[in-house]
Scaffold this active site. Structure first.
Site, PDB file in Angstrom:
ATOM      1  N   GLY A   1      -6.226  -4.832   1.145  1.00 39.97           N
ATOM      2  CA  GLY A   1      -5.376  -3.565   0.830  1.00 39.97           C
ATOM      3  C   GLY A   1      -5.873  -2.619   1.879  1.00 39.97           C
TER       4      GLY A   1
ATOM      5  CD  GLN B   1       4.555  -4.483  -4.533  1.00 43.94           C
ATOM      6  OE1 GLN B   1       4.518  -3.292  -4.386  1.00 43.94           O
ATOM      7  NE2 GLN B   1       3.598  -5.192  -4.502  1.00 43.94           N
TER       8      GLN B   1
ATOM      9  CE1 TYR C   1       3.482   2.582 -10.438  1.00 46.56           C
ATOM     10  CE2 TYR C   1       2.644   0.507  -9.600  1.00 46.56           C
ATOM     11  CZ  TYR C   1       2.570   2.031  -9.609  1.00 46.56           C
ATOM     12  OH  TYR C   1       1.827   2.901  -8.897  1.00 46.56           O
TER      13      TYR C   1
ATOM     14  CG  LEU D   1      -1.918  -1.205   1.230  1.00 46.59           C
ATOM     15  CD1 LEU D   1      -2.263  -1.475   2.773  1.00 46.59           C
ATOM     16  CD2 LEU D   1      -2.936  -0.821   0.380  1.00 46.59           C
ATOM     17  CB  THR D   2       1.341   3.780  -2.578  1.00 45.69           C
ATOM     18  OG1 THR D   2       2.007   2.889  -3.765  1.00 45.69           O
ATOM     19  CG2 THR D   2       2.282   5.255  -2.667  1.00 45.69           C
TER      20      THR D   2
END
Length: 419
Positions: free
Chosen positions: A337, A104, A189, A29-30
């Site tokens: 999430g 990650q 990405y 989770l950014t």
């Protein structure tokens, strides 16, 4: 007490060499709280400590493998000694709570901006498989350009240079005390960009055919396996695309991700996470949704036949639906999430039948930070200003209450968004 229809999530599960305490995993989770200069700090330590008390497995937010490859300000990295030491404090805190944590490994590829301060500091171009710009999206942290959009990247001359960065980050992750690593192969990405026909139009061995477009992902996995062994390595895939201008024709998507899944299966890695279609991750570009909507879980999970490789599923699962996936043998565990953002004790809430009330406090600033945006001055990260900044970082990050301190009459809120 948990209801019978979620009890399957509460059973231990083997992931690689480890036994996770339950099947309620935490997705990457950014959060953008690694201030300053992409180094994990004491606020990050507390965030992961809180969630380690009940999560079966934590996957960190995306960890940048190099200073080049930055999309967001203040995302953490794993290319420097200082970052390794910062992450060591995080992994120690997680382990002290009896938790498991994987890093990650992340490279943004074409969805970086050449004028981002970290990109400028790196002194290299924005690299991608091909010189094709993503569409949609804005960079709100570019100095003097609040509405900056994607630019045409530089096609990397030798993709092995980028693979070497993944391997170095994997080595650093091991030194930092992680239990394993997950390759970020999802959400548009760098690895997604190599996989998809719209973003990869190379004519060398890394482009064109399905075999060639999957080569980068498979070679990256093999190099990371060389560091960790297969059982401590995972990968996340999002075959439906959508986010960051991803999405192939349906036949191409099925052929690409079926071939990739079959080849990954031969490697015997610890797990594959399949992110199914999520509307919130499907932007409208040129008047149309971008994703290739199809049954991701039903299409690809049957291709995983290696007994050493666990299937994990992600995106939009309620607790009840996740338990059903486990009961039916579709998945070994479910990766959640947004619920982990607003409920630091999410798994315990499911276990105890407590309400999921945190969403009433969720806002964009809570998701992505209250710190001042770029540009900043060096004195921002000194003395009283730094102390004030770190207090601001806690807002919407480490200040969500456990269930015992939650609003008493809140209603249960299903998970509608996954990461």
């Amino acid at each position: 007490m948990a209801s019978a229809n979620v009890s399957a999530l509460l059973k231990p599960v083997k992931i690689g060499p480890y036994t996770a305490r339950n099947r309620i995993f935490m997705s990457a989770l950014t959060r953008n709280r690694s201030v300053p200069t992409s180094v994990p700090n004491e606020v990050n330590v507390e965030y992961y400590r809180q969630r380690a008390r009940s999560a079966g497995l934590i996957v960190t937010e995306g960890v940048l493998i190099t200073q080049q490859g930055t999309e967001w300000p203040h995302a953490p990295g794993l290319w420097s000694r200082e970052q390794v030491e910062g992450w060591k404090k995080v992994t120690d805190a997680v382990h002290a709570e009896g938790g498991l944590v994987y890093a990650q490994l992340w490279h943004c590829g074409r969805v970086s901006h050449p004028k981002a301060p970290e990109q400028i500091a790196a002194g290299v171009p924005v690299y991608a498989p091909s010189a094709i710009s993503a569409r949609g999206g804005k960079f709100r942290h570019i100095p003097g350009e609040p509405n900056a959009t994607y630019v045409t990247p530089t096609a990397i001359d030798d993709p092995k240079k980028l693979i070497a960065l993944f391997k170095k980050a994997a080595i650093n992750a091991k030194e930092a005390g992680f239990d394993g690593v997950e390759i970020h192969g999802a959400n548009g990405y760098l690895i997604s960009q190599f996989l998809e026909t719209g973003s990869n139009q190379r004519t060398d061995e890394y482009g064109g055919s399905t075999e060639n477009r999957t080569r980068f992902a498979l070679e990256t996995l093999k190099e990371v396996i060389d560091v960790w062994g297969p059982e401590r390595v995972g990968i996340k895939l999002s075959p439906a695309g959508g986010y960051n201008d991803m999405g192939m024709p349906l036949d191409d998507a099925k052929e690409t991700y079926s071939y990739l899944t079959t080849e990954i299966d031969k490697l015997g890695i610890g797990y594959i996470t399949f992110a199914r279609y999520g509307e919130a991750l499907d932007p409208v570009i040129d008047g149309k949704k971008r994703a290739t909507v199809h049954d991701v879980v039903g299409t690809y999970t049957p291709l995983v036949k290696n007994p050493n490789t666990a299937v994990l599923v992600n995106t939009g699962y309620t607790a009840e639906e996740g338990a059903q996936a486990v009961e039916q043998g579709t998945a070994a565990a479910v990766v959640y999430g947004m619920n982990w953002i607003v409920h630091p004790d999410f798994a315990k809430r499911i276990q105890d039948g407590k309400p999921l009330d945190g969403f009433q406090r969720l806002d964009m600033m809570g998701l992505y930070g209250h710190y001042p945006p770029y540009p900043h001055t060096e004195d921002l990260f000194k003395g009283e200003k730094l102390a004030k900044l770190k207090e601001d970082l806690k807002k919407g990050y480490t200040d969500y209450p456990d269930a015992d301190a939650a609003v008493p009459d809140a209603q249960d809120v299903p998970i509608k968004v996954g990461a």
